[in-house]
Design a protein around this motif. Structure first.
Motif, mmCIF file in Angstrom:
data_model
loop_
_atom_site.group_PDB
_atom_site.id
_atom_site.type_symbol
_atom_site.label_atom_id
_atom_site.label_comp_id
_atom_site.label_asym_id
_atom_site.label_seq_id
_atom_site.Cartn_x
_atom_site.Cartn_y
_atom_site.Cartn_z
ATOM 1 N N ALA A 164 8.067 -1.038 -10.697
ATOM 2 C CA ALA A 164 7.326 -1.349 -9.479
ATOM 3 C C ALA A 164 7.356 -2.869 -9.291
ATOM 4 O O ALA A 164 7.071 -3.616 -10.231
ATOM 5 N N VAL A 165 7.704 -3.308 -8.078
ATOM 6 C CA VAL A 165 7.962 -4.730 -7.839
ATOM 7 C C VAL A 165 7.127 -5.237 -6.674
ATOM 8 O O VAL A 165 7.027 -4.583 -5.632
ATOM 9 N N ALA A 166 6.528 -6.417 -6.865
ATOM 10 C CA ALA A 166 5.814 -7.073 -5.760
ATOM 11 C C ALA A 166 5.784 -8.571 -6.008
ATOM 12 O O ALA A 166 5.545 -9.015 -7.139
ATOM 13 N N PRO A 167 6.015 -9.393 -4.989
ATOM 14 C CA PRO A 167 5.841 -10.842 -5.132
ATOM 15 C C PRO A 167 4.366 -11.205 -5.108
ATOM 16 O O PRO A 167 3.530 -10.452 -4.594
ATOM 17 N N THR A 168 4.040 -12.363 -5.634
ATOM 18 C CA THR A 168 2.658 -12.830 -5.591
ATOM 19 C C THR A 168 2.179 -12.977 -4.154
ATOM 20 O O THR A 168 1.034 -12.647 -3.839
ATOM 21 N N ALA A 169 3.066 -13.463 -3.287
ATOM 22 C CA ALA A 169 2.719 -13.663 -1.879
ATOM 23 C C ALA A 169 2.914 -12.376 -1.092
ATOM 24 O O ALA A 169 3.709 -12.299 -0.159
ATOM 25 N N SER A 170 2.213 -11.344 -1.504
ATOM 26 C CA SER A 170 2.170 -10.068 -0.784
ATOM 27 C C SER A 170 0.795 -9.480 -1.014
ATOM 28 O O SER A 170 0.099 -9.849 -1.962
ATOM 29 N N GLN A 171 0.388 -8.545 -0.168
ATOM 30 C CA GLN A 171 -0.933 -7.957 -0.331
ATOM 31 C C GLN A 171 -1.058 -7.274 -1.697
ATOM 32 O O GLN A 171 -2.044 -7.445 -2.414
ATOM 33 N N ALA A 172 -0.056 -6.479 -2.060
ATOM 34 C CA ALA A 172 -0.125 -5.739 -3.325
ATOM 35 C C ALA A 172 -0.035 -6.671 -4.520
ATOM 36 O O ALA A 172 -0.797 -6.548 -5.490
ATOM 37 N N GLY A 173 0.896 -7.620 -4.466
ATOM 38 C CA GLY A 173 1.040 -8.554 -5.579
ATOM 39 C C GLY A 173 -0.179 -9.422 -5.768
ATOM 40 O O GLY A 173 -0.588 -9.721 -6.893
ATOM 41 N N ASN A 174 -0.776 -9.831 -4.674
ATOM 42 C CA ASN A 174 -1.995 -10.634 -4.703
ATOM 43 C C ASN A 174 -3.104 -9.905 -5.457
ATOM 44 O O ASN A 174 -3.772 -10.466 -6.340
ATOM 45 N N ILE A 175 -3.286 -8.619 -5.151
ATOM 46 C CA ILE A 175 -4.337 -7.837 -5.796
ATOM 47 C C ILE A 175 -4.048 -7.613 -7.267
ATOM 48 O O ILE A 175 -4.928 -7.781 -8.120
#
Length: 313
Positions: A164-175
């Motif tokens: 599962a992948v998400a950047p820090t600057a995204s809603q999911a990554g932020n959370i």
């Protein structure tokens, strides 16, 4: 010691696959892994971030959003677990740096327990040789074939791999980053040689920053949230003297770098986490509740003014 951490996480992600449209995520098969995009090319969202954070904790922690507190007018990410060693240190901690010529990510999730290549697993071994491995990657792009192969080389060949992948600057990554308040306390205490196996439960709150417009700014805001705005409560069974000795060293104000924005410190360190003072990586406040003596001991301080500057509010 709990096992089947990867299978616990896999159940969460399999449900996410079934609800991909609702979560605004995309699922694809890349090389030898099933990749779930929580915010790189897909929009993701709040619920996706909560799913991602729970995946990091192998389903052994509950992660929710609460109403804004008195500190700053943003939602609070609330985490609780009755299995802090397994959920936080054996699973959630971002202890696997994945670096190839064409990809970089900080890897967390229970795939770390399956690889068992960190010193932590010499001290706290995990029985993770099941049919599936699950990892969460903090990255600004989807993993390349070379990166997936680098991960697979550390795992059993027969295991199905979910990433599962998400950047820090995204809603999911932020959370999912801000949901690391308890994990940060656990890791700091382990570094201080506190016997983390006496910690039986933990909760943490941290303010959810506005999503930044790039990952560097996102790293600054999410770290400031933990360092200057998080409150962690830990229930322990030990002697009070141990808490009195280690407690003052636990929160972020034990560092000489305390009081400066993380982004400023990170830039001065040439974007090298390992060049920063290790003592800084801690919650703002840590409260120990001793189930043996009945005493509670509080350490640390909150800095709402710094949070307002960091969050641009």
């Amino acid at each position: 010691m709990l096992n089947q951490l990867n299978e616990r996480s896999a159940r969460i992600l399999q449900n996410a696959v079934s609800n991909a449209d609702d979560l605004r995520i995309e699922v694809s098969q890349l090389a030898q892994a099933k990749v779930l995009d929580f915010g790189v090319k897909s929009p993701g969202g709040i619920e996706a971030g909560l799913v991602l954070a729970r995946t990091c904790m192998a389903g052994l922690g509950h992660v929710d959003l609460h109403a804004a507190g008195s500190l700053i007018d943003v939602p609070q990410v609330f985490v609780r677990t009755d299995h802090p060693l397994a959920a936080c240190l054996q699973s959630q901690y971002a202890g696997w740096k994945i670096a190839t010529d064409d990809f970089f990510a900080m890897g967390s999730g229970p795939m770390r327990a399956a690889a068992a290549s960190e010193e932590l697993f010499d001290e706290f071994p995990a029985q993770e040789d099941g049919p599936v491995c699950v990892g969460v990657l903090e990255a600004g792009s989807l993993p390349t074939e070379a990166a997936i192969q680098t991960v697979r080389e550390k795992l059993t060949k027969h295991a199905e791999l979910f990433l599962a992948v998400a950047p820090t600057a995204s809603q999911a990554g932020n959370i999912q980053v801000v949901a690391r308040s308890v994990e940060t306390a656990m890791h700091k205490l382990h570094e201080l040689k506190f016997p983390v196996d006496v910690i039986v439960s933990g909760t943490g709150t941290a303010p959810l920053p506005p999503v930044a417009n790039d990952d560097l700014a996102g790293i600054g805001r999410t770290n400031d949230s933990i360092l200057y705005g998080s409150v962690v409560n830990l229930w322990v069974r030990c002697e009070d003297e141990l808490i009195e000795e280690i407690g003052p060293q636990t929160p972020s104000n034990s560092s000489s770098s305390h009081g400066q924005s993380f982004l400023k410190l990170f830039k001065e360190a040439n974007h090298d986490f390992y060049a920063l003072d290790k003592a800084l990586f801690s919650p703002a406040v840590v409260i120990f509740h001793n189930l043996t003596s009945g005493r509670s001991l509080r350490f640390g301080t909150l800095m709402p003014e710094l949070l307002h500057r960091s969050f641009g509010m």
